[in-house]
Enzyme design. Structure first.
Site, PDB file in Angstrom:
ATOM      1  N   SER A  48       2.902  -1.454  10.555  1.00 58.53           N
ATOM      2  CA  SER A  48       4.302  -2.119  10.950  1.00 58.53           C
ATOM      3  C   SER A  48       4.955  -2.926  10.638  1.00 58.53           C
ATOM      4  O   SER A  48       6.365  -3.495  11.460  1.00 58.53           O
ATOM      5  CB  SER A  48       4.529  -1.635  12.402  1.00 58.53           C
ATOM      6  OG  SER A  48       4.107  -0.088  12.649  1.00 58.53           O
TER       7      SER A  48
ATOM      8  N   GLU B 151      -7.452   5.076   7.581  1.00 61.82           N
ATOM      9  CA  GLU B 151      -7.332   5.804   7.022  1.00 61.82           C
ATOM     10  C   GLU B 151      -8.343   6.882   5.481  1.00 61.82           C
ATOM     11  O   GLU B 151      -8.547   8.396   6.117  1.00 61.82           O
ATOM     12  CB  GLU B 151      -6.098   6.134   6.404  1.00 61.82           C
ATOM     13  CG  GLU B 151      -4.696   5.544   7.125  1.00 61.82           C
ATOM     14  CD  GLU B 151      -3.505   5.431   6.306  1.00 61.82           C
ATOM     15  OE1 GLU B 151      -3.325   5.883   4.826  1.00 61.82           O
ATOM     16  OE2 GLU B 151      -1.994   5.375   6.941  1.00 61.82           O
TER      17      GLU B 151
ATOM     18  N   GLY C 134       2.955  -0.705   4.049  1.00 65.07           N
ATOM     19  CA  GLY C 134       3.000   0.326   3.750  1.00 65.07           C
ATOM     20  C   GLY C 134       4.337   0.442   3.537  1.00 65.07           C
ATOM     21  O   GLY C 134       4.940   0.783   3.063  1.00 65.07           O
ATOM     22  N   GLY C 135       4.991   2.177   4.599  1.00 61.51           N
ATOM     23  CA  GLY C 135       5.845   2.130   4.397  1.00 61.51           C
ATOM     24  C   GLY C 135       7.336   1.769   4.215  1.00 61.51           C
ATOM     25  O   GLY C 135       7.774   1.707   3.315  1.00 61.51           O
TER      26      GLY C 135
ATOM     27  N   ASN D 293       0.549  -1.327   0.335  1.00 69.32           N
ATOM     28  CA  ASN D 293      -0.005   0.551  -0.277  1.00 69.32           C
ATOM     29  C   ASN D 293       0.874   0.982  -0.056  1.00 69.32           C
ATOM     30  O   ASN D 293       1.674   1.952   1.203  1.00 69.32           O
ATOM     31  CB  ASN D 293      -1.058   0.275   1.286  1.00 69.32           C
ATOM     32  CG  ASN D 293      -1.479   1.497   1.288  1.00 69.32           C
ATOM     33  OD1 ASN D 293      -1.760   2.592   0.595  1.00 69.32           O
ATOM     34  ND2 ASN D 293      -2.358   1.127   2.447  1.00 69.32           N
ATOM     35  N   TRP D 294       0.758   2.101  -0.851  1.00 68.89           N
ATOM     36  CA  TRP D 294       1.787   3.009  -1.831  1.00 68.89           C
ATOM     37  C   TRP D 294       1.561   3.900  -0.585  1.00 68.89           C
ATOM     38  O   TRP D 294       1.481   4.975  -0.890  1.00 68.89           O
ATOM     39  CB  TRP D 294       2.247   2.978  -2.560  1.00 68.89           C
ATOM     40  CG  TRP D 294       3.400   2.613  -3.217  1.00 68.89           C
ATOM     41  CD1 TRP D 294       3.799   1.209  -2.435  1.00 68.89           C
ATOM     42  CD2 TRP D 294       4.215   2.258  -4.375  1.00 68.89           C
ATOM     43  NE1 TRP D 294       5.051   0.641  -3.711  1.00 68.89           N
ATOM     44  CE2 TRP D 294       4.977   0.989  -4.610  1.00 68.89           C
ATOM     45  CE3 TRP D 294       4.229   2.642  -5.392  1.00 68.89           C
ATOM     46  CZ2 TRP D 294       6.109   0.766  -5.511  1.00 68.89           C
ATOM     47  CZ3 TRP D 294       4.611   2.365  -6.947  1.00 68.89           C
ATOM     48  CH2 TRP D 294       5.679   1.550  -6.830  1.00 68.89           C
ATOM     49  N   LYS D 295      -0.106   4.046  -0.253  1.00 73.90           N
ATOM     50  CA  LYS D 295      -0.638   5.725  -0.071  1.00 73.90           C
ATOM     51  C   LYS D 295      -0.340   6.808  -0.872  1.00 73.90           C
ATOM     52  O   LYS D 295      -0.008   6.780  -2.109  1.00 73.90           O
ATOM     53  CB  LYS D 295      -0.538   5.793   1.489  1.00 73.90           C
ATOM     54  CG  LYS D 295      -0.020   4.271   2.641  1.00 73.90           C
ATOM     55  CD  LYS D 295       0.227   4.979   3.755  1.00 73.90           C
ATOM     56  CE  LYS D 295      -0.116   3.947   4.490  1.00 73.90           C
ATOM     57  NZ  LYS D 295      -0.320   3.101   5.466  1.00 73.90           N
TER      58      LYS D 295
ATOM     59  N   GLY E 225       2.158   2.329  11.056  1.00 75.86           N
ATOM     60  CA  GLY E 225       2.844   3.601  10.975  1.00 75.86           C
ATOM     61  C   GLY E 225       3.405   4.164  11.214  1.00 75.86           C
ATOM     62  O   GLY E 225       4.820   5.298  12.467  1.00 75.86           O
TER      63      GLY E 225
ATOM     64  N   HIS F 242      -9.695   1.352   4.292  1.00 78.66           N
ATOM     65  CA  HIS F 242      -8.502   1.219   4.265  1.00 78.66           C
ATOM     66  C   HIS F 242      -8.522   2.698   6.348  1.00 78.66           C
ATOM     67  O   HIS F 242      -9.777   3.118   6.069  1.00 78.66           O
ATOM     68  CB  HIS F 242      -7.544   2.106   3.993  1.00 78.66           C
ATOM     69  CG  HIS F 242      -6.324   2.130   5.348  1.00 78.66           C
ATOM     70  ND1 HIS F 242      -5.400   3.434   5.404  1.00 78.66           N
ATOM     71  CD2 HIS F 242      -5.202   1.285   4.488  1.00 78.66           C
ATOM     72  CE1 HIS F 242      -4.667   2.980   6.371  1.00 78.66           C
ATOM     73  NE2 HIS F 242      -3.947   1.718   5.517  1.00 78.66           N
TER      74      HIS F 242
ATOM     75  N   GLU G  91      -5.980  -4.757  10.070  1.00 81.42           N
ATOM     76  CA  GLU G  91      -4.589  -3.704  10.605  1.00 81.42           C
ATOM     77  C   GLU G  91      -5.219  -2.721  11.779  1.00 81.42           C
ATOM     78  O   GLU G  91      -5.705  -1.656  11.531  1.00 81.42           O
ATOM     79  CB  GLU G  91      -4.727  -2.566   9.270  1.00 81.42           C
ATOM     80  CG  GLU G  91      -4.141  -3.237   8.121  1.00 81.42           C
ATOM     81  CD  GLU G  91      -3.086  -1.968   7.065  1.00 81.42           C
ATOM     82  OE1 GLU G  91      -2.759  -2.593   6.514  1.00 81.42           O
ATOM     83  OE2 GLU G  91      -4.360  -1.287   7.127  1.00 81.42           O
TER      84      GLU G  91
HETATM   85  P1  PGA Z   1       1.958   0.736   7.892  1.00 83.02           P
HETATM   86  O1  PGA Z   1       0.682   1.174   6.806  1.00 83.02           O
HETATM   87  O2  PGA Z   1       2.973  -0.399   6.802  1.00 83.02           O
HETATM   88  O3  PGA Z   1       3.573   1.778   7.288  1.00 83.02           O
HETATM   89  O4  PGA Z   1       2.410   0.293   9.359  1.00 83.02           O
HETATM   90  C1  PGA Z   1       0.505  -0.256   6.169  1.00 83.02           C
HETATM   91  C2  PGA Z   1      -0.750   0.033   6.474  1.00 83.02           C
HETATM   92  O5  PGA Z   1      -1.253   1.211   5.579  1.00 83.02           O
HETATM   93  O6  PGA Z   1      -1.092  -0.339   5.398  1.00 83.02           O
END
Ligand code: PGA
Length: 253
Positions: free
Chosen positions: A213, A98, A234-235, A9-11, A173, A96, A167
């Site tokens: 994470s 967010e 994500g990250g 997930n590159w956001k 994050g 998600h 999640e």
């Molecule tokens: P993260 O994000 O790996 O940076 O914690 C995961 C996500 O939001 O899908």
């Protein structure tokens, strides 16, 4: 048999030059990943590039990070499921945290979005998870169960057509991942809720990922758990070598 998945997930990250470089690095390093399905979910603006660059048979799949529930019309700023389908998306992340928290997406809207994705022959990756306060109040299991009940309401879904990502919001994050025991406990509960809402077949065939994470130094322990079928990353998915290292552990897990 559930094929493990590494979904990136590159956001809201990367421009076209950074993406071109990522794909080059990824494709030179991504050998021996046949045991996992890798999916890259970039911003909408990069999907056409992925469609062009990832045409080879052992390249990763790609998907959207969101979509609207109507096919077309006066919905300024939105992107529909058939538009993503046209760009070769196999998957769409829906719900998600967010989007739930920052954009105020409701469970009902998420339900409509899931239906749109399925209607257009793509597989939704539905995200669910509790906040820190909800976990501290011992409400994590009931919150996630409630999300599943509302999000999956009246869904016509066949085995293999659904992916769920657990999640926990507090793990996204932050560098603090859920323990493998806590993730396994929640993911086993999600699977048994699928059994109650649908049937054995759907519960046994649905891949349930952990997200929050995930890194190359914590994924092996998570993958050792029987119900964890991969990760939403994500990250740590923004650098090709990091994504490849995680995907390799998932593939061999
Ligand atoms: P993260 O994000 O790996 O940076 O914690 C995961 C996500 O939001 O899908």
């Amino acid at each position: 048999m559930r094929k493990p998945m590494a979904a990136a997930n590159w956001k809201m990250n990367k421009n076209s030059e950074e993406t071109r470089q990522f794909l080059q690095e990824y494709m030179t390093q991504a050998s021996d990943l046949s045991g996992a399905e890798v999916v890259i979910c970039p911003p909408f603006t990069l999907l056409a590039m992925l469609q062009q660059e990832l045409a080879s048979p052992n390249a990763p799949a790609w998907g959207g990070q969101n979509c609207f529930w109507e096919d077309k019309g006066a919905y300024t700023g939105e992107v529909s499921a058939p538009m993503l389908k046209e760009l070769g998306c196999s998957y769409v992340i829906i719900g998600h945290s967010e989007r739930r928290i920052i954009m105020g997406e409701t469970d009902g809207q998420i339900n409509q979005k899931l239906k749109a994705v399925l209607n257009h022959g793509m597989v939704p990756i539905l995200c669910v998870g509790e906040t820190l306060q909800q976990r501290e109040n011992n409400a994590a299991l009931s919150i996630v169960k409630n999300q599943l009940d509302k999000n999956l309401k009246d869904l016509a879904v066949q085995p293999g057509q659904l992916v769920i990502a657990y999640e926990p919001v507090w793990a996204i994050g932050t560098g603090v991942n859920a323990s493998s025991d806590d993730a396994q406990e929640m993911i086993a509960c999600i699977r048994s809720r699928l059994r109650e809402l649908f049937n054995d077949d759907l519960a046994n065939s649905t891949r349930i990922l952990y997200g929050g994470s995930v890194r190359d130094d914590n994924i092996a322990e998570l993958m050792a758990k029987p119900d964890i079928d991969g990760a939403l990353i994500g990250g740590a998915s923004l650098e090709a070598d990091s994504l490849v290292r995680i995907a390799r552990i998932i593939a061999n897990g």
